[in-house]
Design a protein around this motif. Sequence first.
Motif, PDB file in Angstrom:
ATOM      1  N   ALA A 114       0.774  -1.201  -0.004  1.00  0.00           N
ATOM      2  CA  ALA A 114       0.007   0.126   0.003  1.00  0.00           C
ATOM      3  C   ALA A 114       0.848   1.384  -0.021  1.00  0.00           C
ATOM      4  O   ALA A 114       2.014   1.350   0.609  1.00  0.00           O
ATOM      5  CB  ALA A 114      -1.020   0.071   1.207  1.00  0.00           C
ATOM      6  N   VAL A 115       0.417   2.331  -0.634  1.00  0.00           N
ATOM      7  CA  VAL A 115       1.235   3.394  -0.817  1.00  0.00           C
ATOM      8  C   VAL A 115       0.376   4.702   0.000  1.00  0.00           C
ATOM      9  O   VAL A 115      -1.033   4.813  -0.365  1.00  0.00           O
ATOM     10  CB  VAL A 115       1.433   3.935  -2.330  1.00  0.00           C
ATOM     11  CG1 VAL A 115       2.017   5.103  -2.430  1.00  0.00           C
ATOM     12  CG2 VAL A 115       1.851   2.777  -3.119  1.00  0.00           C
ATOM     13  N   ASP A 116       0.981   5.406   0.761  1.00  0.00           N
ATOM     14  CA  ASP A 116       0.578   6.573   1.299  1.00  0.00           C
ATOM     15  C   ASP A 116       0.614   7.655   0.202  1.00  0.00           C
ATOM     16  O   ASP A 116       1.894   8.411   0.109  1.00  0.00           O
ATOM     17  CB  ASP A 116       0.887   6.794   2.746  1.00  0.00           C
ATOM     18  CG  ASP A 116       0.543   8.229   3.133  1.00  0.00           C
ATOM     19  OD1 ASP A 116      -0.122   8.915   2.527  1.00  0.00           O
ATOM     20  OD2 ASP A 116       0.728   8.524   4.321  1.00  0.00           O
ATOM     21  N   ALA A 117      -0.073   8.043  -0.386  1.00  0.00           N
ATOM     22  CA  ALA A 117      -0.027   8.866  -1.664  1.00  0.00           C
ATOM     23  C   ALA A 117      -0.063  10.207  -1.642  1.00  0.00           C
ATOM     24  O   ALA A 117      -0.087  10.975  -2.477  1.00  0.00           O
ATOM     25  CB  ALA A 117      -0.738   8.534  -2.856  1.00  0.00           C
ATOM     26  N   HIS A 118      -0.364  10.739  -0.439  1.00  0.00           N
ATOM     27  CA  HIS A 118      -0.338  12.192  -0.021  1.00  0.00           C
ATOM     28  C   HIS A 118       0.154  12.638   1.144  1.00  0.00           C
ATOM     29  O   HIS A 118      -0.564  12.306   2.208  1.00  0.00           O
ATOM     30  CB  HIS A 118      -1.724  12.796  -0.460  1.00  0.00           C
ATOM     31  CG  HIS A 118      -1.739  14.298  -0.321  1.00  0.00           C
ATOM     32  ND1 HIS A 118      -1.389  15.128  -1.422  1.00  0.00           N
ATOM     33  CD2 HIS A 118      -1.593  15.235   0.787  1.00  0.00           C
ATOM     34  CE1 HIS A 118      -1.448  16.540  -0.889  1.00  0.00           C
ATOM     35  NE2 HIS A 118      -1.852  16.515   0.606  1.00  0.00           N
TER      36      HIS A 118
END
Length: 306
Positions: free
Chosen positions: A27-31
């Motif tokens: 999973a990516v924390d995109a902000h």
Amino acid sequence: MQFQKTPGWLDWYQGPSQPRFKLPAGAVDAHCHVFGPGEEFPYAPERKYTPCDASKQQLFALRDQLGFARNVIVQATCHGADNRALVDALLHSDGKARGVATVRRDVSDEALQAMHAAGVRGVRFNFVKRLVDFTPKDELMEIAGRIAKLGWHVVIYFEAVDLPQLWDFFSGLPTTVVVDHMGRPDVSKPVDGPEFELFLKFMRDNPNVWSKVSCPERLSLSGPKALDGEQAAYRDVVPFARRVVEEFPDRVLWGTDWPHPNLKDHMPDDGLLVDFIPHIAPTAELQQKLLVDNPMRLYWPEQVKG
Ligand SMILES: O=C(O)/C=C(\CC(=O)C(=O)O)C(=O)O
């Protein structure tokens, strides 16, 4: 340099709870952002706020605790077009972070290349008046043309009432365009009312437009807040974010927005913010797209098979 925080500044939440929602692998924390530290990476003279420091080490510790594999770090306006703190964080991330920078017209091709090598993959154009002074659209279009050649995209931040007047400019951008926080809808208005419908139409009409379905803590008017174990936080934002996730499952991103600049009311527990995700992306398939497949396609395309 010593900096005094803006009066009333709320510092990020210490000791966030362990999320109950188990993020999918990768999973990516995109902000999210890094702030300073001001002694090492001074805040920009033209800034509209002075935050508390929020270092790369603290961001990476949060990433690991919450269960994210990667971060997309977005240049915040308090650093202006000085991307040194961002680039430093990217270079120390072991390849686990990519970035979105802020540049001006005078940026050199060499500087863009160096940012690319560090992991920058986009630029942010901010239209929120309390955060930035106006930049002429021809300057922004010129920048967009240059970064398009690097395969970067444009992140845009604006408020819902301003979409009509910005529509033509946004529609003319030559890259993928990522909207921050669903264009900041007024969630006291109906989800099927004209204002949010206009945003959905903007996404329908422009297949290159993506949206972050982030920042319920910023958009919510009635809460409840993501504090004290609350498992159903920010209910008033859920229909808006869910609508976007369900209609555009391949064009949505999610991020914590840590360290949550400029919140006035409360500072959320980031663990409980992660627990917000299944309310807006209720199936495993939607969660996989939102948290893994979409951000990987945009920020780490070379690692996506097929
Ligand atoms: O963190 C965000 O996305 C939102 C911000 C801050 C910001 O965008 C900036 O300083 O660049 C806000 O609404 O104050």
